[in-house]
Design an enzyme around this catalytic site. Structure first.
Site, PDB file in Angstrom:
ATOM      1  N   HIS A   4      -0.768  -8.620   8.814  1.00  0.00           N
ATOM      2  CA  HIS A   4      -0.818  -7.177   8.359  1.00  0.00           C
ATOM      3  C   HIS A   4      -0.490  -6.125   9.542  1.00  0.00           C
ATOM      4  CE1 HIS A   4      -2.483  -9.237   4.804  1.00  0.00           C
ATOM      5  NE2 HIS A   4      -3.440  -9.363   5.471  1.00  0.00           N
ATOM      6  N   GLU A   6     -13.348  -3.100   9.427  1.00  0.00           N
ATOM      7  CA  GLU A   6     -14.014  -3.571   8.164  1.00  0.00           C
ATOM      8  C   GLU A   6     -15.619  -3.680   8.565  1.00  0.00           C
ATOM      9  OE1 GLU A   6     -11.447  -6.691   5.714  1.00  0.00           O
ATOM     10  OE2 GLU A   6     -11.741  -7.661   8.098  1.00  0.00           O
ATOM     11  N   LYS A  45       0.892  -1.359   0.069  1.00  0.00           N
ATOM     12  CA  LYS A  45      -0.086  -0.027   0.190  1.00  0.00           C
ATOM     13  C   LYS A  45       0.910   1.219   0.198  1.00  0.00           C
ATOM     14  CE  LYS A  45      -3.970  -2.024   2.408  1.00  0.00           C
ATOM     15  NZ  LYS A  45      -4.985  -1.783   1.481  1.00  0.00           N
TER      16      LYS A  45
END
Ligand code: NAD
Length: 484
Positions: free
Chosen positions: A240, A216, A182
């Protein structure tokens, strides 16, 4: 500002699992976008390899459909799509048998970069590695790309590392953690190590605490059986969030070089304290709206798997002793939001009488949505009325600041695949890093399993279980709001 695209060397990229969900959603559309950007040299080729007897043309049709579905209309260019499809071929292959391997060998050239992307179930990683060697397909410089999950505990990760090591050297193995691809995550390194401003303050003396949130809104519906064997700790924290934590906490590497960066990340993981049970909050979403509860989605009526977890971590080294890191991640929460917030300590003494608005500086790095950075600073409230203070954000949305260049920012998968072709492992996890992360994770999971811990229920659309609030309240701190 125009982004620069540097073409890579010619390559043959084999996507094992080329008809699967990940290949359709991310890998193949991502490769098309790199083609569109002009990064793919004329003799680069992509070969789908999966179960199922497709002709080359049938495979191209599935890829065209995937591009139609997953690439924004503004970037779907008929000529570019046709050109990209012309680079594709397909081989029906059985990872566990002999079908297809001879044909694959015929197709693969040995005078270009060879990359093999394992986008199949992890149980097949070892079979693929073995057959690539057995059939003399992978040359000495070939690279393999391994998807997550990389093991489900230390023992299985070690076994997988050992299996891959029988056929490939560490410099050939690219373990993907797409968070590292990212833009903002890499920006973390740029912010820290390309500016003088932050680094002198980047330590427990000046930083009160760090919050990392990956929220999320989606449920596990449709992948419940898979997720039930994993849970938020294995699915998000071990990989992550651990990677994000490492990039915040690591010492400056001597150079932006794969092993120098990974050495420093590894030291952070090794310095993590074991986590006390009272510093862990696990949650499971209840039914709400039109959707069922976690238990209904997982199809396991007695499931104790967490769809939410919050943890307080301590790093025992000179830089961080005394600065807690609070991590939280969950499904079915109020909003889809990922951010890292670094809260600095208050100045030691206030010279102002007005301290109504007195707050700490906070540096927020937003990963999604709207990647950017925001630094909260105190200023004088404008107007008469004496010296009154107010906190304002110095806000930088990358989309606003960088204009068109930000629109062209490649997705994590695009960037990482091109890094594989370039042979740059900086943004991939090394085997010892993955093992260290599991070595830290295993006792935490074993602890709650031994205690027979049941996750606390939480309502969908909230910020998670009540106990997670307490995790910070009892330290006199608060989570940042997850904004809808
Ligand atoms: P999937 O089930 O949709 O696709 C699996 C693919 O593997 C298919 O193309 C199938 O033909 C192929 N395959 C199955 N058995 C095979 C065999 N014996 N020989 C050769 N090919 C075989 O899976 P997916 O969701 O695309 O996931 C692929 C990998 O990516 C997994 O490791 C998964 O954990 C990982 N991953 C997936 C996602 C995602 O969003 N789907 C996200 C992160 C990681």
């Amino acid at each position: 500002m125009v982004s620069r695209v540097i073409p890579v060397e010619p390559f043959d990229l084999v996507v094992f699992g080329g008809t699967g969900d990940l290949a359709r959603r991310k890998i193949l559309p991502g490769l098309y976008l790199r083609y569109l950007a002009g990064q793919m040299p004329p003799d680069a080729r992509v070969i789908g390899a999966a179960r199922g007897d497709l002709t080359d043309d049938e495979f191209r049709k599935t890829v065209a459909e995937a591009i139609e579905e997953f690439v924004p209309a503004a970037r779907r260019d008929a000529a570019a799509i046709a050109g990209f499809l012309g680079r594709l071929a397909y081989v029906a292959i059985d990872a566990k048998g002999e079908t297809g391997w001879a044909r694959l060998k015929e197709l693969i050239r040995d005078d270009v970069v060879q990359a093999f992307y394992f986008s199949v179930a992890p149980a097949l990683f070892g079979d693929l590695a073995e057959r690539l060697r057995l059939h003399g397909i992978a040359g000495p410089q070939a690279r393999i790309v391994v998807e997550k999950p990389f093991g489900r505990d230390l023992a299985s990760a070690r076994a997988l590392n050992a299996t891959l090591a029988q056929h490939f050297t560490e410099s050939q193995i690219y373990r993907i953690d797409h968070y590292l691809g990212k833009e903002t995550v890499q920006n973390l390194m740029a912010v820290r190590f390309a500016n003088i401003l932050f680094e002198p303050l980047w330590k427990s003396e000046y930083i009160d605490h760090v919050q990392i949130t990956v929220a999320e809104t989606v449920s596990v519906n449709g992948r419940g059986a898979y997720y039930d064997k994993s849970g938020a700790m294995r699915d998000m924290v071990q990989n992550h969030m651990m990677q994000l934590l490492c990039l915040i906490a690591m010492e400056p590497p001597y150079h932006f070089d794969p092993d120098a960066v990974r050495d420093e990340k590894l030291k952070v993981i090794r310095a993590l304290d074991p986590v006390r049970p009272e510093d862990i909050v696990r949650g499971q979403y209840r039914a709400g709206g039109d959707e069922g509860s976690y238990v209904e989605h997982s199809e396991n009526p007695d499931s104790r798997t967490e769809s939410y977890i919050a943890l307080k971590l301590n790093i025992s080294n000179w830089r961080w002793k005394g600065t807690p890191f609070y991590l939280r991640t969950g499904k079915r929460l109020r909003a889809r939001e990922s951010e890292i917030a670094i809260t600095f300590k208050e100045p030691p003494h206030s010279i102002f009488d007005d301290d109504r608005g007195w707050r700490e500086n906070v540096l927020v790095i937003r990963l999604q949505p709207d990647e950017g950075m925001n630094l909260k600073v105190m200023i004088k409230e404008p107007g008469p009325g004496g010296m009154r203070l107010v906190q304002v954000p110095l806000d930088m949305s990358f989309a606003d600041a960088l204009g068109d260049a930000a629109q062209d920012v490649p997705d994590a998968y695009e960037r990482l695949i091109m890094d594989v072709i370039r042979g740059n492992q900086t943004l991939f996890m090394r085997g010892d890093e993955v093992e260290a992360a599991w070595a830290w994770t295993d006792p935490i999971i074993e602890g709650w399993e031994a205690r027979g811990h049941r996750p606390q229920g939480y309502d969908p659309g909230t910020s998670g279980p009540e106990d997670a609030l307490m995790l910070m309240h009892r330290d006199g701190r608060r989570w940042r709001e997850i904004k809808a």
